[in-house]
Motif scaffolding. Sequence first.
Motif, short mmCIF file in Angstrom:
data_model
loop_
_atom_site.label_atom_id
_atom_site.label_comp_id
_atom_site.label_asym_id
_atom_site.label_seq_id
_atom_site.Cartn_x
_atom_site.Cartn_y
_atom_site.Cartn_z
N HIS A 118 -39.92 2.09 5.99
CA HIS A 118 -37.84 2.63 5.23
C HIS A 118 -38.11 3.85 6.33
O HIS A 118 -37.07 4.19 5.85
CB HIS A 118 -38.94 2.80 3.35
N ALA A 119 -39.34 4.77 6.59
CA ALA A 119 -39.13 5.80 7.42
C ALA A 119 -38.39 5.23 8.43
O ALA A 119 -37.34 5.73 8.85
CB ALA A 119 -40.75 6.04 7.48
N LEU A 120 -38.50 4.06 9.37
CA LEU A 120 -38.31 3.69 10.73
C LEU A 120 -36.73 3.38 10.39
O LEU A 120 -36.08 3.55 11.08
CB LEU A 120 -38.55 2.56 11.09
N THR A 121 -36.30 2.61 9.54
CA THR A 121 -34.91 2.78 8.96
C THR A 121 -34.36 3.66 8.86
O THR A 121 -33.17 3.89 9.46
CB THR A 121 -34.75 1.67 7.69
N LEU A 157 -43.48 11.74 22.72
CA LEU A 157 -43.68 10.35 21.51
C LEU A 157 -44.44 11.59 20.59
O LEU A 157 -45.40 12.78 20.15
CB LEU A 157 -45.40 10.57 22.14
N ASP A 158 -43.82 10.80 19.62
CA ASP A 158 -43.96 11.43 18.24
C ASP A 158 -45.29 10.41 17.18
O ASP A 158 -44.25 8.87 17.30
CB ASP A 158 -42.89 11.81 17.52
N LEU A 159 -46.03 10.35 17.02
CA LEU A 159 -47.49 9.59 16.61
C LEU A 159 -47.32 9.97 15.51
O LEU A 159 -47.38 11.03 14.27
CB LEU A 159 -48.47 9.83 16.99
N GLY A 160 -46.97 8.96 14.29
CA GLY A 160 -46.67 9.13 12.50
C GLY A 160 -45.06 9.91 12.44
O GLY A 160 -44.98 10.93 11.96
N CYS A 161 -44.43 9.09 13.29
CA CYS A 161 -42.70 10.00 13.27
C CYS A 161 -42.18 10.10 11.49
O CYS A 161 -41.12 11.19 11.82
CB CYS A 161 -42.29 9.32 13.96
N GLY A 162 -42.71 9.01 10.63
CA GLY A 162 -41.95 8.92 9.59
C GLY A 162 -40.10 8.96 9.98
O GLY A 162 -40.25 7.94 10.40
N GLU A 163 -39.64 9.40 9.66
CA GLU A 163 -38.11 9.67 9.69
C GLU A 163 -37.86 10.30 11.01
O GLU A 163 -36.35 10.29 11.04
CB GLU A 163 -37.23 9.99 8.30
#
Length: 247
Positions: free
Chosen positions: A71-74, A41-47
Motif C-alpha cells: 500500500h505504501a509503495l503504491t 537510500l531510504d530503508l523503511g521508506c513508507g510512502e
Amino acid sequence: MERQLISHIAHYDHPIAAPVSEQNLERLLTRAKLAPGARILDLGCGEAPWVLRALELHPEAVADGVDISEHALTAAQKAADQRGLSDRLGLHHVPAADFTGTEPYDLVLCVGSTHAFDGLTATMQDIRRHLRPGGLALVGEGFWETPPTPEALTKLGANLDDYGDLSATVAQAEDAGYATVYGHTSDLAEWHEYEWSWIGTLTNWALDHPGPDGDAALAAARDHRDMWLNGYRDILGFVTLLLRRTD
C-alpha cells in the motif's frame, strides 16, 4: 483489517509518518549538503515523503526506497509520478534488512523504522554496509523523554531497555562508527500534530466506511488514542540524527 492498510490510511493527512514538521524535515535534508549526483537510500521508506523531498532538494541525485508495505509503495510511486521524480527513484518491495544495493550510497535514511532491524544498534550496523566512506545516515528514533511508568510500558507493549534517554540514544547511534553532525528533537507541537492527525484521519475513514473494516479501523484509532493519551504522552520522545560514517 491488516495493520499495513490501517497505517496507510492513518498517515494520509500526515505522510511524513513521524512527529516531524515539513519545515524540520527539509532542514534535516538540507544539512546533509549532498554533492551533485548523490545516491540516496531510504530503508523503511513508507510512502517515501523523505526521499522524494530529498530528490527535489538535490535535482541531480538518484534514490532507492525500500519497504514491505505494498500500500505504501503504491502511494510512493503515485507521488513520484505526480512530482516528476519517478525516473530518479527505484522502489523495492523487500524487507529492509534484505536489501542490497549495487553501489554505495552517500545518504541512507531510516526514520521511524529501526524496528525493521530489531533496534537502533542493528540499524546503524546495517546502514553502515550501504554507506560509502564518509557517507551520511539520517536516522529517527524514539527515546525516553522521562522515565516510563509501568502503566506506560504496558500500554506501549514495551520494555524499559527498548529505549534510552536522549544522551544514551545518541551514544548508541554513534557506537557503530559514526559522529553526529546535526540533530532535531521533536517538540510538543510536532507530536500533537502527528498523533491527532493519525487518530482523526483513521476515525474519519472508519465513519465513512461502516461495516467490519470501519469497525476495525475505529477500534484501532481508539486504541491508539488511549495508548498515546494514557500511555506514552510526554514520556516518549523522538530524535532525528544526521550522522557521518567514521573510518
